[in-house]
Design a protein around this motif. Structure first.
Motif, PDB file in Angstrom:
ATOM      1  N   ARG A   1     -39.624 -14.655  10.534  1.00 34.96           N
ATOM      2  CA  ARG A   1     -39.228 -12.582  11.806  1.00 34.96           C
ATOM      3  C   ARG A   1     -38.698 -14.119  12.652  1.00 34.96           C
ATOM      4  NH1 ARG A   1     -40.483  -9.952   8.378  1.00 34.96           N
ATOM      5  NH2 ARG A   1     -42.316  -8.282   7.999  1.00 34.96           N
ATOM      6  N   GLY A   2     -37.890 -14.975  12.063  1.00 31.73           N
ATOM      7  CA  GLY A   2     -36.881 -15.513  12.864  1.00 31.73           C
ATOM      8  C   GLY A   2     -37.558 -16.321  13.955  1.00 31.73           C
ATOM      9  N   VAL A   3     -38.148 -15.621  15.051  1.00 27.55           N
ATOM     10  CA  VAL A   3     -39.146 -16.473  16.083  1.00 27.55           C
ATOM     11  C   VAL A   3     -40.294 -16.965  15.428  1.00 27.55           C
ATOM     12  CG1 VAL A   3     -38.364 -16.123  17.772  1.00 27.55           C
ATOM     13  CG2 VAL A   3     -39.625 -14.688  16.995  1.00 27.55           C
ATOM     14  N   TRP A   4     -40.855 -16.279  14.331  1.00 25.86           N
ATOM     15  CA  TRP A   4     -42.813 -16.857  13.665  1.00 25.86           C
ATOM     16  C   TRP A   4     -42.365 -15.964  12.400  1.00 25.86           C
ATOM     17  CZ3 TRP A   4     -45.753 -12.965  11.324  1.00 25.86           C
ATOM     18  CH2 TRP A   4     -45.300 -11.575  11.104  1.00 25.86           C
ATOM     19  N   GLY A   5     -42.925 -17.192  11.831  1.00 25.96           N
ATOM     20  CA  GLY A   5     -43.381 -16.647  10.220  1.00 25.96           C
ATOM     21  C   GLY A   5     -44.888 -17.132   9.104  1.00 25.96           C
ATOM     22  N   VAL A   6     -44.605 -17.318   8.095  1.00 24.07           N
ATOM     23  CA  VAL A   6     -46.042 -17.331   7.419  1.00 24.07           C
ATOM     24  C   VAL A   6     -45.688 -18.491   5.982  1.00 24.07           C
ATOM     25  CG1 VAL A   6     -48.073 -16.641   6.949  1.00 24.07           C
ATOM     26  CG2 VAL A   6     -47.296 -15.339   8.602  1.00 24.07           C
ATOM     27  N   MET A   7     -46.330 -19.398   5.570  1.00 21.73           N
ATOM     28  CA  MET A   7     -46.435 -19.882   4.593  1.00 21.73           C
ATOM     29  C   MET A   7     -47.531 -20.015   3.985  1.00 21.73           C
ATOM     30  SD  MET A   7     -43.810 -23.516   3.370  1.00 21.73           S
ATOM     31  CE  MET A   7     -42.613 -22.886   3.932  1.00 21.73           C
ATOM     32  N   ALA A   8     -47.773 -19.548   2.645  1.00 19.83           N
ATOM     33  CA  ALA A   8     -48.551 -20.363   1.228  1.00 19.83           C
ATOM     34  C   ALA A   8     -48.951 -21.975   0.498  1.00 19.83           C
ATOM     35  CB  ALA A   8     -49.229 -19.101   0.416  1.00 19.83           C
ATOM     36  N   TYR A   9     -49.253 -22.224   0.462  1.00 21.02           N
ATOM     37  CA  TYR A   9     -49.632 -23.845  -0.446  1.00 21.02           C
ATOM     38  C   TYR A   9     -50.632 -23.986  -1.447  1.00 21.02           C
ATOM     39  CZ  TYR A   9     -46.461 -25.346   3.881  1.00 21.02           C
ATOM     40  OH  TYR A   9     -45.719 -25.905   4.706  1.00 21.02           O
ATOM     41  N   PRO A  10     -50.212 -23.062  -2.271  1.00 20.63           N
ATOM     42  CA  PRO A  10     -51.064 -23.544  -3.834  1.00 20.63           C
ATOM     43  C   PRO A  10     -50.835 -25.026  -4.489  1.00 20.63           C
ATOM     44  CG  PRO A  10     -49.641 -22.035  -4.721  1.00 20.63           C
ATOM     45  CD  PRO A  10     -48.747 -22.250  -3.157  1.00 20.63           C
ATOM     46  N   GLY A  11     -52.184 -25.554  -4.341  1.00 27.46           N
ATOM     47  CA  GLY A  11     -51.338 -26.904  -5.075  1.00 27.46           C
ATOM     48  C   GLY A  11     -52.943 -27.615  -5.790  1.00 27.46           C
ATOM     49  N   VAL A  12     -52.414 -28.642  -6.346  1.00 28.53           N
ATOM     50  CA  VAL A  12     -53.620 -29.602  -6.991  1.00 28.53           C
ATOM     51  C   VAL A  12     -53.259 -30.749  -6.402  1.00 28.53           C
ATOM     52  CG1 VAL A  12     -53.005 -28.964  -8.981  1.00 28.53           C
ATOM     53  CG2 VAL A  12     -54.833 -29.593  -9.076  1.00 28.53           C
ATOM     54  N   VAL A  13     -54.554 -31.785  -6.392  1.00 30.29           N
ATOM     55  CA  VAL A  13     -54.393 -32.685  -6.628  1.00 30.29           C
ATOM     56  C   VAL A  13     -55.055 -33.539  -7.719  1.00 30.29           C
ATOM     57  CG1 VAL A  13     -55.138 -34.913  -5.310  1.00 30.29           C
ATOM     58  CG2 VAL A  13     -54.959 -32.725  -3.947  1.00 30.29           C
ATOM     59  N   LEU A  14     -54.930 -34.726  -8.737  1.00 29.34           N
ATOM     60  CA  LEU A  14     -54.205 -35.199  -9.686  1.00 29.34           C
ATOM     61  C   LEU A  14     -55.407 -36.039  -9.317  1.00 29.34           C
ATOM     62  CD1 LEU A  14     -50.880 -34.302 -11.136  1.00 29.34           C
ATOM     63  CD2 LEU A  14     -52.762 -32.922 -11.531  1.00 29.34           C
ATOM     64  N   PRO A  15     -56.410 -36.685 -10.517  1.00 28.89           N
ATOM     65  CA  PRO A  15     -56.774 -37.822 -10.587  1.00 28.89           C
ATOM     66  C   PRO A  15     -56.091 -39.257 -11.023  1.00 28.89           C
ATOM     67  CG  PRO A  15     -58.360 -36.642 -12.246  1.00 28.89           C
ATOM     68  CD  PRO A  15     -56.378 -35.713 -11.339  1.00 28.89           C
ATOM     69  N   THR A  16     -54.954 -39.653 -10.307  1.00 25.31           N
ATOM     70  CA  THR A  16     -54.475 -40.657 -10.594  1.00 25.31           C
ATOM     71  C   THR A  16     -54.923 -41.773  -9.901  1.00 25.31           C
ATOM     72  OG1 THR A  16     -52.456 -40.122  -9.037  1.00 25.31           O
ATOM     73  CG2 THR A  16     -52.174 -39.450 -11.004  1.00 25.31           C
TER      74      THR A  16
END
Length: 402
Positions: free
Chosen positions: A207-222
């Motif tokens: 909305r210009g002055v505010w917003g929302v983001m989603a972060y899906p992800g995975v951590v690999l056992p390296t």
């Protein structure tokens, strides 16, 4: 002394742009490099949330000696006064550690609202430790207590006790290596990659002055896992897959001040590990190993920051970070050991951070500079916690858009 480097994570995501909910435009890439150097770590925040030495102190008394000898030490040969007086010695393991981490991350805008990223770090660790004896045995006092009690058995036991071996530092080291089959306690160093994180950043609201983001992800056992046969080593990874979801939001107050916050929940998937089988909750050394199904506790991370701009080139960002990890769960045929390993395994951490940023991104967007890049200088300190290291770190980070 077993602990892993959960605190030294690399992230190219938060703060890569002025607002935490912003993604890269389609086709634009970001390359990040971070160098982290810690202070010398010689203490941690224990289960009571107070600072305590990184190394451990332990007392070999009647109960501990009985557990260490698998019951060969018979309490029935002692009266209660002699049993309570019996002491092989008090010992302390002095330890300190220091780390350097070099991390690299890469991101690319898939669309104007979706960004893919991946990051991995390379660790160098140095741990120095040695055993010190802080008090001697009580064989003479225990023998006298036995002689005050009637019975030929007590007299014979008292005489044997006076000739019992005095367990100095070398004796303890020998017991650890010969009986328990651990590597000697001493200096340890190691290098290796940590666990690799990859995922997506999805802009949900702008909305210009505010917003929302989603972060899906995975951590690999390296990452390198700790060795159950080395008491003083450090793991660079946990050895299992992590699945996380994160939400980020922020608000722009004016051209000079904006705020941001992120909240991440991480599910740590179960895995199977070969571990030492402790014989009691307070004495975890063991000569036996077995297979355990390990479910490390799920983790919550929360961050809040405020950014103060000094023109287009320089900004200051104070940050508060919070981490809580649920207790770990162990499952095996060794029923008692499952509880001993899971005891006091939850973690909590509070960190304060100050970031100074030198950025040419805004001047680039205004066509006042040829290269969109950013240098961050971070000072981070753990200020409180439970079962986490008491550590400070200095970070220098370079980011470039292309």
């Amino acid at each position: 002394m077993k602990w892993s480097l959960l605190l030294l994570s690399l992230s190219i995501s938060t703060g890569s742009l002025a607002q935490v909910w912003k993604t890269l435009p389609k086709g634009v890439r970001i390359l990040g490099y971070r160098n982290i150097t810690t202070s010398k770590v010689n203490s941690n925040f224990n289960q009571f949330r107070s600072a305590s030495p990184l190394g451990s102190s332990f007392r070999v008394d009647a109960a501990t000696f009985s557990a260490a000898t698998n019951g060969a030490f018979n309490a029935n040969d002692f009266n209660s006064d002699a049993y309570n007086k019996f002491l092989v010695g008090d010992y302390k393991v002095d330890a300190e550690a220091q780390f350097n981490v070099q991390g690299t991350g890469l991101g690319i805008g898939i669309t104007d609202n979706v960004m893919f990223y991946a990051e991995v770090a390379y660790y160098s660790a140095q741990v120095n430790s040695n055993i010190k004896r802080t008090s001697g045995n009580s064989y003479e006092q225990t023998a006298r207590a036995l002689e005050l009690a009637a019975g030929d058995v007590n007299v014979a036991t008292a005489e044997s006790l006076r000739n019992f071996i005095d367990a100095d530092e070398g004796t303890i080291q020998s017991v650890l290596t010969n009986h328990y089959k651990y590597k000697p306690i001493g200096n340890w160093s190691g290098t290796g990659y940590g666990d690799m994180e990859t995922g997506a950043m999805i802009k949900m609201v702008d909305r210009g002055v505010w917003g929302v983001m989603a972060y899906p992800g995975v951590v690999l056992p390296t990452g390198r896992q700790d060795d159950p046969n080395i008491l003083q080593d450090v793991g660079f990874g946990d050895g299992q897959f992590d699945f996380f979801g994160e939400m980020a939001s922020g608000y722009v107050l004016n051209d000079n001040i904006n705020f941001g916050t992120t909240l991440r929940y991480t599910y740590q998937a179960p895995t199977t590990k070969e571990l030492r089988i402790p014989g009691s909750r307070d004495f975890t050394l063991s000569a036996e190993s077995g297979d355990f199904s390990v479910k490390y506790g799920d983790r919550i991370n929360w961050m809040v920051n405020s950014t103060f701009m000094l023109g287009d080139w320089i900004s200051f960002t104070p940050v508060y970070r919070f981490m809580y990890q649920l207790p770990s769960q162990y499952d095996s045929k060794y029923k008692d050991a499952n509880g001993y390993l899971g005891y006091n395994s939850d973690k909590q951490e509070h960190q304060a951070q100050l970031t100074t940023t030198f950025s040419s991104i805004t001047p680039f967007l205004k066509k006042q500079f040829a290269l969109p890049a950013q240098i961050n200088i971070n000072l981070v300190k753990t200020i409180a916690g439970k079962n986490v290291p008491n550590v400070a770190r200095f970070e220098v980070e370079f980011r470039m858009l292309f």
